[in-house]
Design an enzyme around this catalytic site. Structure first.
Site, PDB file in Angstrom:
ATOM      1  N   ASP A   1       0.819  -1.234  -0.071  1.00 44.26           N
ATOM      2  CA  ASP A   1      -0.051  -0.035  -0.024  1.00 44.26           C
ATOM      3  C   ASP A   1       0.978   1.319   0.058  1.00 44.26           C
ATOM      4  O   ASP A   1       2.067   1.201   0.206  1.00 44.26           O
ATOM      5  CB  ASP A   1      -0.963   0.142   1.241  1.00 44.26           C
ATOM      6  CG  ASP A   1      -1.953   1.083   1.243  1.00 44.26           C
ATOM      7  OD1 ASP A   1      -2.133   1.866   0.240  1.00 44.26           O
ATOM      8  OD2 ASP A   1      -2.766   1.120   2.061  1.00 44.26           O
TER       9      ASP A   1
ATOM     10  N   ASP B   1      -0.644  -3.648   6.962  1.00 47.54           N
ATOM     11  CA  ASP B   1      -0.901  -3.555   8.411  1.00 47.54           C
ATOM     12  C   ASP B   1      -2.376  -3.159   8.865  1.00 47.54           C
ATOM     13  O   ASP B   1      -2.704  -2.917  10.133  1.00 47.54           O
ATOM     14  CB  ASP B   1       0.105  -2.368   8.906  1.00 47.54           C
ATOM     15  CG  ASP B   1      -0.327  -1.085   8.299  1.00 47.54           C
ATOM     16  OD1 ASP B   1      -1.255  -0.906   7.704  1.00 47.54           O
ATOM     17  OD2 ASP B   1       0.422  -0.201   8.824  1.00 47.54           O
TER      18      ASP B   1
ATOM     19  N   ASP C   1      -6.009  -6.309   5.310  1.00 45.51           N
ATOM     20  CA  ASP C   1      -4.790  -7.015   4.492  1.00 45.51           C
ATOM     21  C   ASP C   1      -4.338  -8.412   4.921  1.00 45.51           C
ATOM     22  O   ASP C   1      -3.651  -9.186   4.331  1.00 45.51           O
ATOM     23  CB  ASP C   1      -3.491  -6.101   4.923  1.00 45.51           C
ATOM     24  CG  ASP C   1      -3.379  -4.760   4.472  1.00 45.51           C
ATOM     25  OD1 ASP C   1      -3.749  -4.710   3.113  1.00 45.51           O
ATOM     26  OD2 ASP C   1      -3.469  -3.663   5.082  1.00 45.51           O
TER      27      ASP C   1
ATOM     28  N   ASN D   1      34.432 -38.004  -4.206  1.00 49.45           N
ATOM     29  CA  ASN D   1      35.016 -39.005  -3.330  1.00 49.45           C
ATOM     30  C   ASN D   1      34.371 -40.487  -3.157  1.00 49.45           C
ATOM     31  O   ASN D   1      35.036 -41.312  -3.432  1.00 49.45           O
ATOM     32  CB  ASN D   1      35.167 -38.580  -1.759  1.00 49.45           C
ATOM     33  CG  ASN D   1      36.207 -37.435  -1.702  1.00 49.45           C
ATOM     34  OD1 ASN D   1      36.926 -37.083  -2.471  1.00 49.45           O
ATOM     35  ND2 ASN D   1      36.210 -36.462  -0.463  1.00 49.45           N
TER      36      ASN D   1
ATOM     37  N   ASN E   1      34.208 -38.291   6.291  1.00 47.21           N
ATOM     38  CA  ASN E   1      32.886 -37.439   6.140  1.00 47.21           C
ATOM     39  C   ASN E   1      32.469 -36.377   7.497  1.00 47.21           C
ATOM     40  O   ASN E   1      32.345 -35.432   7.207  1.00 47.21           O
ATOM     41  CB  ASN E   1      31.566 -38.393   6.126  1.00 47.21           C
ATOM     42  CG  ASN E   1      30.392 -37.696   5.603  1.00 47.21           C
ATOM     43  OD1 ASN E   1      30.421 -36.802   4.549  1.00 47.21           O
ATOM     44  ND2 ASN E   1      29.195 -37.857   6.373  1.00 47.21           N
TER      45      ASN E   1
ATOM     46  N   ASP F   1      32.927 -32.265   7.080  1.00 49.86           N
ATOM     47  CA  ASP F   1      31.551 -31.508   7.412  1.00 49.86           C
ATOM     48  C   ASP F   1      31.817 -30.606   8.517  1.00 49.86           C
ATOM     49  O   ASP F   1      31.178 -29.528   8.660  1.00 49.86           O
ATOM     50  CB  ASP F   1      30.623 -32.744   8.069  1.00 49.86           C
ATOM     51  CG  ASP F   1      29.625 -32.852   7.062  1.00 49.86           C
ATOM     52  OD1 ASP F   1      29.487 -32.438   6.067  1.00 49.86           O
ATOM     53  OD2 ASP F   1      29.032 -34.233   7.398  1.00 49.86           O
TER      54      ASP F   1
END
Length: 836
Positions: free
Chosen positions: A324, A585, A589, A653, A678, A682
């Site tokens: 708006d 608001d 709405d 891999n 792994n 990670d």
């Protein structure tokens, strides 16, 4: 509720053990313990044990746990114990990250809790809605969400929107009273229901039911409603399916081939499962949670509070923002410029009647009425209010019935077109009362001239209703038109630069306003949306959904729009392939906020809008919004970085390992070594949430692109495999490595190259020109240090690693250096050929 609606007030209070002064704080605390929080779903408290167990719910992890348990009983408890230890450590890392993220989000949500006014200890207090209990006395006004089922004790011109329960478009008038026990629930107008909201008027009510015992609670429990899936969640889901397909094919193929080659069945099973775990970015849920929590904290520092975490990614992907104009494009402080009669002259009477209407209305507080009674004050002591027909978004009028000296005068204020529709005559200064048709052209000329200058124009009319003391919508007829009000709301300072900034970010702004098209055109020109095609509410009514879909992307200003049309515009934009944000608001709405990909409201908004929003601005400012968009994109970019890193390195891999297992007389890595590899790769990636992001990654909206991720994974995974096979050749042919040396050498090359490549793929430009985040860099260096020293430590023997001669280390180091250089070259070629 049915029985209570038929009880006198005294009996009702006795039944609920309360009084007209409300509960005491002690009584309320005891009842909160008894009835629980006022929530439709049980409160999701952060339960550490449940969060920890959730880290191990992956089907692959569960199968691996089962297999490890089986190996304990069959032959190798030591290896199984190591595998279990790695899985547990990985789970604890994810748990620690997600727990911190969950606490951070909980603290942020507390900032924008919806509150309601109650009487406690005979005093008016504002408390969070989830602390409402049966017996509480509510004080309600326009815009308030009704926090529980209740009975009205007192009311004044109360209209309630019950569309969420009944689907009824028009607000329902409510009033105190006592009804027969046989009265159907829908006709007992002294009842209020949770989830509905006040459109206009005021009320005092006693709460009867809360939470899941309310009518709304029973419905939601039956339907098990969940929020609609966001664009980001759809992307994660599609990515998950993509990984499952690859993982299943790989696991089945590797297991079958190893069994065919007469390898031990249990070893082959554990090996193929370990490959699956290695391929899967198992920390993705934790990384997403941590990224979103970091993003939410950063956005909070920019005065943007995130209520629904997944909406952060949508915020970054948003390419259309509907808003708006009032308070967003304009200052939001409406001022009255003039009160004119139908000849265009300043009129004291028009101003006075407008003041009478504004000062006595009890609907939602709005800037127009504020502007009228702050512009000039009048003595209205001789007037007594009798009744009111509140403003609604269909009539677009507000009528007040006043009494003075035995005359009952109805004064109506509203949109000029709608006020004129209720009139049959006009009051003029020279000719007295004349027929409306005689002055219609003059009024429209005045209206057009004021609107073209950017003024919002309202009409004032009146009527003597005779002896009646109440009025309804039906009384709004045969009225006398008195004059016009010209109001203005100047554009915000710096709004042109802000809109330009949003445009640079790839966000197209569309104005959606209820004002007439002349005002909309004037404001749009002032804020830099000039030469825009305008669609009006009337155009939308005459337009099919298909026609709107074809035009919606090209139109930037929608004027004279009704509340239900806002939702239609947003749906059309979404169907046209946009990620749509809606900023609103007001009471009207709520449905649009629900429909948008990202619902944005302000902390000053009415409760119903703030409740519907995904994101709440502590400051209603498009500049703040632009900062939030950048933070959303930063969060999305860091999430995609992890996906790129994990899928490319892991795919390479694991593919190399699968291939090597076919021609080597031994497994290239033991299952426990695969899982440890792994875990090590990670660890640096867990710091990705704090990483810096190149500006080019935030210059426009980005969305999940599974095809791009697949191409990235295959391209960089293949490069990783090339250097893996080069490592195999060097270890076997040049260095004549033993089985343990081979596994140790490849472990070193695999972990170090995967850690370093993080710094390469995290940026599109040369890695030495893009500074990584401090924690990511430290984590990477730490893992490299641990990897190099591990084979020389006693713990290395447990994993089957052995110290390597210096010649091994030098050659592995050279391979890693060439791998990084090759990855840089390939990255440049890849991004030139593939645009995203």
């Amino acid at each position: 509720m049915k029985l209570l609606s038929s009880m006198p007030v005294a009996e009702l209070f006795e039944q609920l053990q309360t009084t007209s002064h409300g509960l005491t704080d002690d009584e309320a605390r005891q009842r909160l313990q008894t009835y629980g929080p006022n929530l439709l779903r049980p409160q999701k408290r952060i339960k550490e044990l449940a969060l920890l167990l959730a880290q191990f719910k992956s089907p692959i992890i569960l199968i691996l746990l089962f297999a490890a348990g089986l190996s304990i009983f069959l032959r190798d408890p030591t290896d199984a114990f190591i595998i279990l230890t790695i899985i547990v450590i990985s789970g604890f890392l994810g748990f620690w990250q997600e727990r911190g993220a969950a606490h951070a989000v909980e603290n942020l949500l507390a900032i924008v809790k919806i509150k309601t006014r109650v009487l406690r200890d005979s005093r008016e207090k504002e408390i969070p809605v989830d602390e409402i209990v049966p017996g509480d006395i509510l004080l309600l006004t326009a815009g308030d969400i009704i926090p529980g089922d209740g009975i009205i004790l007192q009311s004044r011109d109360l209209f309630v929107d019950e569309a969420t329960l009944t689907g009824e478009t028009y607000p329902v008038e409510k009033a105190a009273g006592v009804f027969s026990p046989d009265t159907p629930p829908g006709q007992a107008t002294n009842t209020l229901f949770m989830g509905t909201h006040v459109v206009s008027g005021t009320a005092k009510a006693v709460v009867v039911h809360t939470g899941q015992t309310t009518e709304f609670g029973k419905i939601s429990k039956r339907l098990k409603l969940r929020p609609p899936e966001t664009e980001f969640e759809r992307g994660v889901r599609r990515f998950g399916y993509f990984l499952i397909e690859i993982t299943l094919v790989l696991v089945i193929a590797i297991f079958a081939i190893n069994v065919y080659l007469a390898r031990p069945v249990l070893d082959s099973f554990l090996f193929s499962l370990a490959l699956a775990v290695g391929l899967t970015p198992q920390l993705l849920p934790a990384i997403i949670s941590v990224n979103l929590a970091h993003g939410a904290r950063r956005m909070a520092s920019q005065k943007v509070i995130v209520k629904r975490l997944a909406s952060i990614e949508n915020f970054g992907s948003m390419n259309v923002l509907c808003s708006d104009k009032t308070g967003t494009l304009t200052e939001g402080v409406v001022r009255l410029s003039s009160a004119l009669d139908v000849e265009g002259n300043e009129s004291e009477k028009v101003l006075f009647y407008a003041y009478l209407n504004a000062i006595h209305q009890t609907g939602f507080v709005n800037p127009i009425d504020e502007a009228i009674h702050t512009h000039r004050r009048f003595d209205v002591s001789g007037y007594h209010k009798l009744d009111e027909v509140p403003y609604d978004f269909i009539r677009k009028r507000l009528s007040i019935l006043l009494a003075k000296d035995g005359v009952h005068l109805m004064v109506t204020k509203g949109a000029l077109k709608n006020v004129l529709a209720a009139c049959s005559s006009v009051e003029t200064s020279g000719k007295g009362i004349v027929d409306l048709e005689d002055m219609q052209e003059r009024i429209q000329q005045l209206f057009a001239g004021l609107s073209a200058k950017g003024f919002r124009v309202m009409g004032i009319a009146y009527r003597d209703v005779g002896p009646g003391v109440t009025i309804t919508r039906e009384h709004e007829t045969d009225m006398t038109f008195l004059g016009l009000l010209a109001l203005f709301d100047p554009p915000k300072t710096g709004i042109i630069e802000t809109i330009s900034h949003l445009k640079d970010l790839g966000v197209s702004l569309k104005m959606v306003t209820g004002d007439n098209q002349l005002v909309a055109a004037s404001i749009s020109e002032q804020v830099g949306l000039s030469n825009s095609e305008i669609l009006t509410g009337q155009d939308l009514r005459e337009m099919s959904d298909e026609a709107l879909l074809n035009r919606v992307n090209d139109v930037h200003v929608f004027a004279e729009v009704e509340p239900n049309q806002k939702e239609r515009i947003i749906l059309a934009l979404r169907k046209a392939g946009n990620v749509v944000g809606y900023m609103g608001d007001g009471i009207n709405d709520a449905s649009a906020l629900h429909t948008a990909d990202v619902g944005i409201s302000a902390d000053s908004a009415v409760d119903v809008a703030k409740e519907a929003a995904d994101i709440v601005l502590l400051e209603k400012n498009l500049g703040v919004l632009a900062q939030g968009v950048r933070e959303g994109r930063k969060t999305f970019a860091n999430t995609l970085k992890y996906v790129f890193m994990a899928t490319s390195a892991n795919f390479g891999n694991m593919f190399s390992m699968a291939g090597a297992s076919l021609f080597l007389p031994f497994l290239p890595l033991l299952p426990k070594q695969i899982l440890f590899t792994n875990l090590m790769t990670d660890f640096p990636e867990m710091a990705i949430a704090t990483d810096s992001v190149d500006s080019e990654m935030m210059d426009r909206p980005r969305r999940w692109d599974i095809k791009f991720i697949r191409n990235f994974m295959i391209t960089f995974g293949s490069l990783s495999s090339v250097f893996d096979y080069l490592t195999f050749g060097v270890l076997l042919v040049v260095l004549h490595a033993t089985t343990d040396q081979f596994r140790t050498g490849w472990f070193l090359e695999s972990v170090i190259s995967a850690s370093v490549i993080v710094l390469v793929v995290r940026s599109r430009g040369p890695f030495f020109k893009s500074k990584p985040g401090r924690y990511l860099l430290l984590a990477t260096l730490l893992i490299i240090g641990i990897t190099l020293t591990l084979p020389f430590l006693p713990v290395g023997k447990i994993f089957g690693f052995t110290p390597l001669p210096l010649s091994f280390l030098w050659l592995m180091g050279i391979i890693v250096v060439f791998y990084v250089i090759s990855a840089e070259i390939l990255k440049t070629i890849f991004y030139k050929k593939v645009r995203v």
